[in-house]
Design a protein around this motif. Structure first.
Motif, PDB file in Angstrom:
ATOM      1  N   LYS A  11       0.861  -1.178   0.000  1.00  0.00           N
ATOM      2  CA  LYS A  11       0.000   0.000   0.000  1.00  0.00           C
ATOM      3  C   LYS A  11       0.903   1.234   0.000  1.00  0.00           C
ATOM      4  O   LYS A  11       2.111   1.123   0.212  1.00  0.00           O
ATOM      5  CB  LYS A  11      -0.903  -0.010   1.238  1.00  0.00           C
ATOM      6  CG  LYS A  11      -1.975  -1.079   1.223  1.00  0.00           C
ATOM      7  CD  LYS A  11      -2.898  -0.918   2.437  1.00  0.00           C
ATOM      8  CE  LYS A  11      -4.079  -1.869   2.353  1.00  0.00           C
ATOM      9  NZ  LYS A  11      -5.022  -1.667   3.482  1.00  0.00           N
ATOM     10  N   PRO A  12       0.330   2.421  -0.203  1.00  0.00           N
ATOM     11  CA  PRO A  12       1.184   3.615  -0.213  1.00  0.00           C
ATOM     12  C   PRO A  12       1.985   3.806   1.075  1.00  0.00           C
ATOM     13  O   PRO A  12       3.091   4.350   1.039  1.00  0.00           O
ATOM     14  CB  PRO A  12       0.170   4.752  -0.410  1.00  0.00           C
ATOM     15  CG  PRO A  12      -0.966   4.114  -1.135  1.00  0.00           C
ATOM     16  CD  PRO A  12      -1.057   2.731  -0.578  1.00  0.00           C
ATOM     17  N   ASP A  13       1.448   3.346   2.209  1.00  0.00           N
ATOM     18  CA  ASP A  13       2.092   3.625   3.488  1.00  0.00           C
ATOM     19  C   ASP A  13       2.526   2.383   4.258  1.00  0.00           C
ATOM     20  O   ASP A  13       2.988   2.494   5.393  1.00  0.00           O
ATOM     21  CB  ASP A  13       1.158   4.454   4.378  1.00  0.00           C
ATOM     22  CG  ASP A  13      -0.198   3.785   4.568  1.00  0.00           C
ATOM     23  OD1 ASP A  13      -0.449   2.759   3.913  1.00  0.00           O
ATOM     24  OD2 ASP A  13      -0.992   4.300   5.374  1.00  0.00           O
ATOM     25  N   GLU A  14       2.386   1.187   3.670  1.00  0.00           N
ATOM     26  CA  GLU A  14       2.784  -0.018   4.389  1.00  0.00           C
ATOM     27  C   GLU A  14       2.898  -1.195   3.432  1.00  0.00           C
ATOM     28  O   GLU A  14       2.373  -1.182   2.326  1.00  0.00           O
ATOM     29  CB  GLU A  14       1.774  -0.357   5.495  1.00  0.00           C
ATOM     30  CG  GLU A  14       0.408  -0.766   4.975  1.00  0.00           C
ATOM     31  CD  GLU A  14      -0.523  -1.286   6.066  1.00  0.00           C
ATOM     32  OE1 GLU A  14      -0.038  -1.916   7.024  1.00  0.00           O
ATOM     33  OE2 GLU A  14      -1.735  -1.038   5.948  1.00  0.00           O
ATOM     34  N   THR A  15       3.619  -2.209   3.889  1.00  0.00           N
ATOM     35  CA  THR A  15       3.657  -3.490   3.213  1.00  0.00           C
ATOM     36  C   THR A  15       3.343  -4.582   4.231  1.00  0.00           C
ATOM     37  O   THR A  15       3.668  -4.442   5.416  1.00  0.00           O
ATOM     38  CB  THR A  15       5.034  -3.769   2.583  1.00  0.00           C
ATOM     39  OG1 THR A  15       6.027  -3.831   3.615  1.00  0.00           O
ATOM     40  CG2 THR A  15       5.401  -2.698   1.581  1.00  0.00           C
ATOM     41  N   PHE A  16       2.701  -5.633   3.792  1.00  0.00           N
ATOM     42  CA  PHE A  16       2.380  -6.727   4.691  1.00  0.00           C
ATOM     43  C   PHE A  16       2.132  -7.977   3.865  1.00  0.00           C
ATOM     44  O   PHE A  16       2.088  -7.945   2.634  1.00  0.00           O
ATOM     45  CB  PHE A  16       1.159  -6.405   5.561  1.00  0.00           C
ATOM     46  CG  PHE A  16      -0.113  -6.175   4.797  1.00  0.00           C
ATOM     47  CD1 PHE A  16      -1.010  -7.214   4.555  1.00  0.00           C
ATOM     48  CD2 PHE A  16      -0.436  -4.915   4.318  1.00  0.00           C
ATOM     49  CE1 PHE A  16      -2.175  -7.012   3.858  1.00  0.00           C
ATOM     50  CE2 PHE A  16      -1.617  -4.691   3.622  1.00  0.00           C
ATOM     51  CZ  PHE A  16      -2.481  -5.746   3.389  1.00  0.00           C
TER      52      PHE A  16
END
Length: 216
Positions: free
Chosen positions: A159-164
């Motif tokens: 995502k623009p503000d995180e990875t998971f």
């Protein structure tokens, strides 16, 4: 059902590296997508899937199927929709299928008993056919005459503000629509996230040609 026992024993997935931006059909996070205007009329009365207006890709997921086969999943700004592109020979390799999915439901699962009832041994998911709203679908995965195991997948998401990352056990059903090379799909996915939450996600999809969409 072996998958069920394995699922209950899984450790929750942890955060992961960002998904590479090199995707098929010019798709990646932040890119706009436009669907052919004729699709709505063509599919009217043939499928329960709806076609959105112009969208942007908010986040993207990647599933390594092994043997150089990949699923690239693009989650659109309108959270009711997502695109899946199946490629071989690499992430940006030969396109084998494109499916537009509509989310039907996302049901939180709060106990093992609830998971067993919805997707475990004895449930309807995994049987050779599944009927939804009076429409019958045929199972795409598994050859057993009775209920088959759900298919394990591991998806990395950016995502623009995180990875998971998250793990899922999924089952795909399909039916013919009467249109050439356009099938309707019903996908069930039991998804487990790093915070320990588990959900049963149900999506309805329709086959697309590569020419049915363009990037903006």
């Amino acid at each position: 059902m072996g998958w069920f026992k394995r699922f209950m024993g899984l450790q929750a997935p942890t955060s992961t590296e960002p998904v590479s931006s090199a995707g098929p059909l010019g798709l990646n996070m932040g890119v706009g997508v436009r669907f052919d205007a004729s699709l709505k009329l063509l599919l009217d009365g043939k499928t329960g899937v709806t076609i959105p207006g112009d969208q942007a890709v908010y986040s993207e997921g990647r599933v390594d199927l092994g043997q150089s086969e990949w699923l690239s999943r693009y989650y659109l700004d309108d959270e009711d929709y997502w695109l899946q592109v199946h490629t071989s020979g690499g992430v940006d390799g030969q396109v084998k299928s494109v499916i537009l999915f509509n989310y039907l439901s996302n049901q939180a699962i709060n106990s093992e008993a609830e998971l067993r009832r919805l997707a475990g041994p004895g449930s309807l998911i995994g049987r050779p056919t599944y009927t939804l709203d009076g429409v019958e679908y045929q199972r795409e995965w598994g050859t057993e005459t009775g209920q088959t195991e759900l298919v394990p997948l591991h998806e990395q998401v950016s995502k623009p503000d995180e990875t998971f990352a998250f793990d899922s056990h999924s089952m795909l059903y399909a039916r013919e629509t009467g249109l050439t090379q356009r099938r309707e799909f019903l996908l069930f996915s039991v998804e487990q996230y790093a915070d320990g939450s588990v959900s049963l996600v149900t999506s309805l999809g329709i086959s697309l040609y590569m020419t049915d969409l363009q990037t903006l």
